[in-house]
Design an enzyme around this catalytic site. Sequence first.
Site, PDB file in Angstrom:
ATOM      1  N   GLU A  37       0.826  -1.210   0.000  1.00  0.00           N
ATOM      2  CA  GLU A  37       0.000   0.000   0.000  1.00  0.00           C
ATOM      3  C   GLU A  37       0.863   1.264   0.000  1.00  0.00           C
ATOM      4  OE1 GLU A  37      -2.806  -0.157   3.208  1.00  0.00           O
ATOM      5  OE2 GLU A  37      -4.102  -1.593   2.191  1.00  0.00           O
ATOM      6  N   GLU A  61      -6.435  -7.189  -0.897  1.00  0.00           N
ATOM      7  CA  GLU A  61      -6.790  -6.991   0.511  1.00  0.00           C
ATOM      8  C   GLU A  61      -8.091  -6.217   0.591  1.00  0.00           C
ATOM      9  OE1 GLU A  61      -3.675  -5.654   3.237  1.00  0.00           O
ATOM     10  OE2 GLU A  61      -5.139  -4.278   4.128  1.00  0.00           O
TER      11      GLU A  61
END
Length: 505
Positions: free
Chosen positions: A168, A256
């Site tokens: 991320e 995710e």
Amino acid sequence: MWMRRNQIVRKLTLGVVTTVLGMSLSFSALSATPVETHGQLSIENGRLVDEQGKRVQLRGISSHGLQWFGDYVNKDSMKWLRDDWGINVFRVAMYTAADGYISNPSLANKVKEAVAAAQSLGVYIIIDWHILSDNDPNIYKAQAKTFFAEMAGLYGSSPNVIYEIANEPNGGVTWNGQIRPYALEVTDTIRSKDPDNLIIVGTGTWSQDIHDAADNQLPDPNTMYALHFYAGTHGQFLRDRIDYAQSRGAAIFVSEWGTSDASGNGGPFLPESQTWIDFLNNRGVSWVNWSLTDKSEASAALAPGASKSGGWTEQNLSTSGKFVREQIRAGANLGGGDTPTTPTEPTNPGNGTTGDVVLQYRNVDNNPSDDAIRMAVNIKNTGSTPIKLSDLQVRYYFHDDGKPGANLFVDWANVGPNNIVTSTGTPAASTDKANRYVLVTFSSGAGSLQPGAETGEVQVRIHAGDWSNVNETNDYSYGANVTSYANWDKITVHDKGTLVWGVEP
């Protein structure tokens, strides 16, 4: 996870195992594991396909950080997830910062343990370089290249391994400025030892800016772009980005997602999660849920003190875990037939059927009064001879409530949407729950259904001619609570004009 979180290590207490959840999706009766079924994965026209060129959707769960909850990552727990939940992919999350790999490189041994377990179990595994507080992947680029050189050297010939090279990116880090240049270098490192296994690349703003990646894609043909969401925070704007990215030919992987809000702790938001899962399944987008842990937060799949080796009872699962398990099981025989859902008998078994066809149905939309009927079917050949799909006619019966016309769409078909034809008809005898039906047929391009085979999901969306809201509770074929595939005799199948499945209204 999407935002920084307090990481509290909980002292685990082993719960007493009582009644084990449901019936396991036992692999002892299966001919092949997911990897044996699908083999080498690749990207074709922006979609994930297996070695036969057939589209496939991966569904599974991620570990939490190995430095905190690594004890849940082992062969026993992964086997339970495969056999009982129906996962075909597991993600092993190796944080880089926050007491992760950079300060504790021995965590790579847990990654290797997870890969070995996945190889033995025949499931796909994502090796996740979990950057988070170290917002720019270039901060530890040298270490990333060293790590992935080792992984690619070890697993370059293992078709079940997927590399996620930047979890991320965040904090003002952009695709063109920092992420893409980093990905080019790390991809070259991997490709020097592994020419074809999938690579997933995170995108800006905690893997939300897939539109930027779609506009300037990487040259590697087997690269996918990560989108992450948390159902209580992220909504339609990110779904629109998926549609945009796919329209640009970019392959998207939701590596995710959580049922909680972005903190990981608010919620769970199950209606919002269902909207997301329906959307991802519609688009054929693979997904991995966060996370396999007993941490005291809404996104955790396990209740505090759950066993580290599987065998979880219903009491051992959190609200989120129960929901996610149901969603994985519901799709476990779609997009490639990895593991069958536990069959249920039709309402009137055998009544009105004369052939070797079984139709399964699930209700895709949990709102019976919105502007569409959204239904999905799967047809099985339980006989001993092939069935020509173009000979079959599927009829979904409904009452139009006096609204003329209909707008019909095929949102997904495992045999290819172009091989599905839809139209409407009128039953010979109308009732208060059925004065029309949607006719679903197959073109010759759909081929034949071999003995023991199934079509996989065919998903159809039906709107009123004037696009007004509908009332599905008044429809013969509607099953309000059938959210997982079940044999359903209120939808009929005809083979060359002869009723072979179901009961007409």
